[in-house]
Scaffold this active site. Structure first.
Site, PDB file in Angstrom:
ATOM      1  N   THR A   1       0.811  -1.211   0.000  1.00 16.52           N
ATOM      2  CA  THR A   1       0.000   0.000   0.000  1.00 16.52           C
ATOM      3  C   THR A   1       0.851   1.271   0.000  1.00 16.52           C
ATOM      4  O   THR A   1       2.073   1.202  -0.031  1.00 16.52           O
ATOM      5  CB  THR A   1      -0.958  -0.013   1.210  1.00 16.52           C
ATOM      6  OG1 THR A   1      -1.909   1.022   1.048  1.00 16.52           O
ATOM      7  CG2 THR A   1      -0.211   0.128   2.516  1.00 16.52           C
TER       8      THR A   1
ATOM      9  N   ALA B   1      -3.873   3.773  -0.638  1.00 15.84           N
ATOM     10  CA  ALA B   1      -4.315   3.687   0.750  1.00 15.84           C
ATOM     11  C   ALA B   1      -5.384   4.708   1.113  1.00 15.84           C
ATOM     12  O   ALA B   1      -6.245   4.434   1.944  1.00 15.84           O
ATOM     13  CB  ALA B   1      -3.117   3.869   1.679  1.00 15.84           C
TER      14      ALA B   1
ATOM     15  N   GLU C   1      -1.238  -0.616  -3.815  1.00 11.48           N
ATOM     16  CA  GLU C   1      -2.612  -0.303  -3.423  1.00 11.48           C
ATOM     17  C   GLU C   1      -2.671   1.149  -2.987  1.00 11.48           C
ATOM     18  O   GLU C   1      -1.780   1.639  -2.316  1.00 11.48           O
ATOM     19  CB  GLU C   1      -3.043  -1.214  -2.276  1.00 11.48           C
ATOM     20  CG  GLU C   1      -4.475  -1.024  -1.879  1.00 11.48           C
ATOM     21  CD  GLU C   1      -4.877  -2.025  -0.816  1.00 11.48           C
ATOM     22  OE1 GLU C   1      -5.285  -1.578   0.273  1.00 11.48           O
ATOM     23  OE2 GLU C   1      -4.785  -3.233  -1.083  1.00 11.48           O
TER      24      GLU C   1
END
Length: 94
Positions: free
Chosen positions: A12, A52, A50
């Site tokens: 992330t 966040a 990813e």
């Protein structure tokens, strides 16, 4: 072993910049992503990034694009970027 089986590490904070973090947190998300990407590449494991935080600004977009392709010397590693459920559930997308 994981690399041989096509494993991908999902990590992330690809939209975060070091200078945006509070100084007292003593965190460096850009450096952390670089370290994780280098370690994953070193053992032949793919890396997926990813997002966040639900951010819609140009600075976050630019950071995501910058993070998506990281160069390590002569080699280049592309990072797959995914979104979070929280981002998709945000009212901005409804």
């Amino acid at each position: 072993m994981l690399g041989r089986h096509g494993a991908v590490l999902n990590f992330t904070c690809v939209e975060m910049k070091d200078f945006e973090q509070p100084e007292e947190a003593m965190c460096r998300p850009e450096e952390l992503v670089r370290q994780v990407a280098a370690a994953a590449m070193g053992v032949g494991v793919g890396l997926a990034g990813e997002i966040a935080l639900p951010r819609y600004d140009e600075a976050a977009h630019d950071q995501i694009v910058k993070t998506a392709t990281m160069a390590e010397g002569e080699e280049s590693e592309t990072i797959l970027i995914s979104t979070t459920l929280a981002l998709l559930m945000d009212s901005t997308w409804r």
